[in-house]
Design a protein around this motif. Sequence first.
Motif, PDB file in Angstrom:
ATOM      1  N   PHE A 302       0.833  -1.203   0.000  1.00  0.00           N
ATOM      2  CA  PHE A 302       0.000   0.000   0.000  1.00  0.00           C
ATOM      3  C   PHE A 302       0.869   1.254   0.000  1.00  0.00           C
ATOM      4  O   PHE A 302       0.635   2.187  -0.774  1.00  0.00           O
ATOM      5  N   GLY A 449      -1.287  -8.169  -3.148  1.00  0.00           N
ATOM      6  CA  GLY A 449      -1.282  -6.848  -2.526  1.00  0.00           C
ATOM      7  C   GLY A 449      -0.720  -5.792  -3.442  1.00  0.00           C
ATOM      8  O   GLY A 449      -1.335  -4.745  -3.662  1.00  0.00           O
ATOM      9  N   VAL A 453      -3.893  -3.516  -4.823  1.00  0.00           N
ATOM     10  CA  VAL A 453      -4.117  -2.346  -3.967  1.00  0.00           C
ATOM     11  C   VAL A 453      -3.965  -1.051  -4.750  1.00  0.00           C
ATOM     12  O   VAL A 453      -4.468  -0.009  -4.321  1.00  0.00           O
ATOM     13  N   SER A 473      -1.996   2.755   5.341  1.00  0.00           N
ATOM     14  CA  SER A 473      -1.021   1.726   4.972  1.00  0.00           C
ATOM     15  C   SER A 473      -0.421   1.067   6.208  1.00  0.00           C
ATOM     16  O   SER A 473      -0.088  -0.123   6.188  1.00  0.00           O
ATOM     17  N   THR A 476      -3.022  -1.458   7.456  1.00  0.00           N
ATOM     18  CA  THR A 476      -3.085  -2.668   6.642  1.00  0.00           C
ATOM     19  C   THR A 476      -1.903  -3.606   6.897  1.00  0.00           C
ATOM     20  O   THR A 476      -1.966  -4.783   6.541  1.00  0.00           O
TER      21      THR A 476
END
Length: 504
Positions: A302, A449, A453, A473, A476
């Motif tokens: 992220f 991811g 993302v 971020s 996550t």
Amino acid sequence: MFKQIQRLQRLTAILFLGFASGLPLALTGQAMQAWLTTDGVAIATIGFLALVGMPYTFKFLWAPLMDRFEPSWLGRRRGWLVLTQLFLAVSIYYLSTISYTTSPATFAVIALLVTFLSASQDIVIDAYRTDVLEADERGIGASMSVLGYRIGMILSGGIALIWADQWQSWSRVYQMMAGVMLFSAIFSLVFLPTVKSEIKPLNSDPKKELLGFLALLLGVLAGVYVTRFAFMAAGIDFAEASKWVQLAYVLVSLSVALPMGVKAAQYVGFATLTQSLSSYFNQKSAWAFLILIILYKLGDAFAGSLFTPFLLKGMLFTQIEVGIVNKIIGIWLTIIGAFLAGLLMMRFTLFQALMSFGVLQLLSNFGFYALAILGKGAWGSFTLMPFDLGFVAVTVPTQIDSLLMSAIALENITSGMGTAAFVALLMSLCSNQFSATHYALLSALAAVGRIYVSPVAGVLSESLGWPNFFLFSVVTAVPGVVMLWWMRESVYRISQKHIEQKSS
């Protein structure tokens, strides 16, 4: 003495292949983002163009073919390496001749081809590394792989920014990268050590394998068609749909198409795929490890998904400053992180390495948050004097933002350490006979991811603002650390298996 020379040769090969793996990734990631940003493409569009990286999440589908078949004249693994690297050189060169603003569809298709070939190269590199390294070389081998990988990304994602700024031409930069991939193919052909002779492909019917792969593709296409029909039946107009609806369509398509493809392949008799999947899922905690693999690098993904547009468009740093800080100076920090990880992993258990490095990479995201909150120049700057390294040069003194330098330093070191432990975990979960398929499956999930993302990140960054985006971020990244703690006994068991292999 001879064994030490062989070990050095293997580790040198792993270092180089890590470099070859990292190079094309940035060309459809950070470098492409910078190219599109300078061409005036909207950030949300750049985020969605990250979907050209989808082959990284699907590569386990064709990995069985690379486990089962080999170009016989070049040897196991080496043949596919040479072929994929040659085709990468050609496709990267072709991409250099296209402009997104004038030919968006063609640009996206060729970028997708580059990621397909890059993912295919990664399949073979990951399998080769798993096959060629001895059990007691996995920790340092993972570090060497990460080091080479980061250097490759430094060249194509950082030095490329400096070249683009100096040459005023992204096309010329991509042509240079195509030349590097051509050199990689020659190196792989001439210098790579061979894998162990006892590691052989599955003795299955070649025709059934190919028919099974065809059935797999048809099943996936049928799943995509069924999903699209369902969305259209619900009254959704894709031409007018929001980016969130388009993203939902992509994710639902995947959840429907992949199971349909696998079922079709099993019905026809795609033996390498079905036996390799059975081999993995027969392991204890197999599903839990898949979830851990998705979550472990999610926060990192992220934070880095739109890092280049954040620095160039959000913070208004120049291309040359971003290139110098993020990559030229970052190379030394990456080397420190990779070697530090290798040294620590010789003393740590696998769980200790994953946990400590995972927490550090979580904390590194606060550096980007501080940069977004405090802004450019908050910690002052320093002057970097002109330098000439031969392959790249800066001819005038350059002001470097101290906060930018600090944030990127923390990210380079901790992310490199976390990735080294992560690669060691993936190798420990692979069977040598199906190493291409197993590693492709695991690393494809790890790429979920990084790939998926980006569309969400593009929308979130515009709606939340950069400071809240980087806080998100951090959030996550927490589930991955929690999942790792919950699975500590399973990871310890994998670590013990590693020790037993070392002593046997």
